[in-house]
Write a protein that holds these residues in place. Structure first.
Motif, PDB file in Angstrom:
ATOM      1  N   GLU A 189       0.824  -1.213   0.000  1.00  0.00           N
ATOM      2  CA  GLU A 189       0.000   0.000   0.000  1.00  0.00           C
ATOM      3  C   GLU A 189       0.857   1.263   0.000  1.00  0.00           C
ATOM      4  OE1 GLU A 189      -2.565  -0.615   3.365  1.00  0.00           O
ATOM      5  OE2 GLU A 189      -3.850  -2.003   2.249  1.00  0.00           O
ATOM      6  N   ASP A 202       3.365   1.442  -1.936  1.00  0.00           N
ATOM      7  CA  ASP A 202       3.926   1.338  -3.295  1.00  0.00           C
ATOM      8  C   ASP A 202       5.227   0.537  -3.378  1.00  0.00           C
ATOM      9  OD1 ASP A 202       1.798   2.780  -4.398  1.00  0.00           O
ATOM     10  OD2 ASP A 202       2.793   4.692  -4.001  1.00  0.00           O
ATOM     11  N   ASP A 203       5.408  -0.434  -2.493  1.00  0.00           N
ATOM     12  CA  ASP A 203       6.585  -1.289  -2.578  1.00  0.00           C
ATOM     13  C   ASP A 203       6.310  -2.426  -3.569  1.00  0.00           C
ATOM     14  OD1 ASP A 203       9.234  -2.244  -1.760  1.00  0.00           O
ATOM     15  OD2 ASP A 203       8.107  -3.900  -0.864  1.00  0.00           O
ATOM     16  N   ALA A 204       6.965  -2.363  -4.708  1.00  0.00           N
ATOM     17  CA  ALA A 204       6.745  -3.341  -5.773  1.00  0.00           C
ATOM     18  C   ALA A 204       7.148  -4.749  -5.359  1.00  0.00           C
ATOM     19  CB  ALA A 204       7.499  -2.923  -7.031  1.00  0.00           C
ATOM     20  N   MET A 259       4.405  -6.273  -3.415  1.00  0.00           N
ATOM     21  CA  MET A 259       3.309  -6.596  -4.324  1.00  0.00           C
ATOM     22  C   MET A 259       3.570  -7.931  -5.022  1.00  0.00           C
ATOM     23  SD  MET A 259       2.594  -2.938  -6.151  1.00  0.00           S
ATOM     24  CE  MET A 259       2.486  -1.441  -5.193  1.00  0.00           C
TER      25      MET A 259
END
Length: 92
Positions: A70, A72-74, A77
């Protein structure tokens, strides 16, 4: 190398488990100090997923990876995608 650890559970605890526990506790404290610390969130997730310094807990791992994702850590994800993909394959 390391075979002596197999025969001495106290030495194994000191040399193998203690550093894992310390790493988990540090990352967990870092998350408490800064809930938006992506590295700490991912580290705690990794520890829970692998049982590294703490009992393995898939749900707690997912929770920490989700919080990092959430932010934005790829990488988090991708890990979440891998976990869910594995779940889908096992359900089939």
């Amino acid at each position: 190398k390391g075979l002596w650890l197999d025969h001495d559970p106290i030495e194994k605890q000191i040399h193998i488990e203690a550093p894992k526990i310390a790493a988990f506790k540090k990352a967990e404290a870092d998350v408490q100090n800064d809930p938006k610390d992506i590295i700490a969130l991912k580290t705690v997730g990794d520890c829970y997923l692998r049982g590294f310094g703490v009992l393995a807990d898939r749900d707690k791992a997912i929770d920490h990876y989700r919080k990092a994702a959430e932010l934005d850590d790829a990488n988090s994800m991708k890990i979440l995608g891998d976990i869910y993909e594995k779940d889908d394959r096992q359900a089939s």
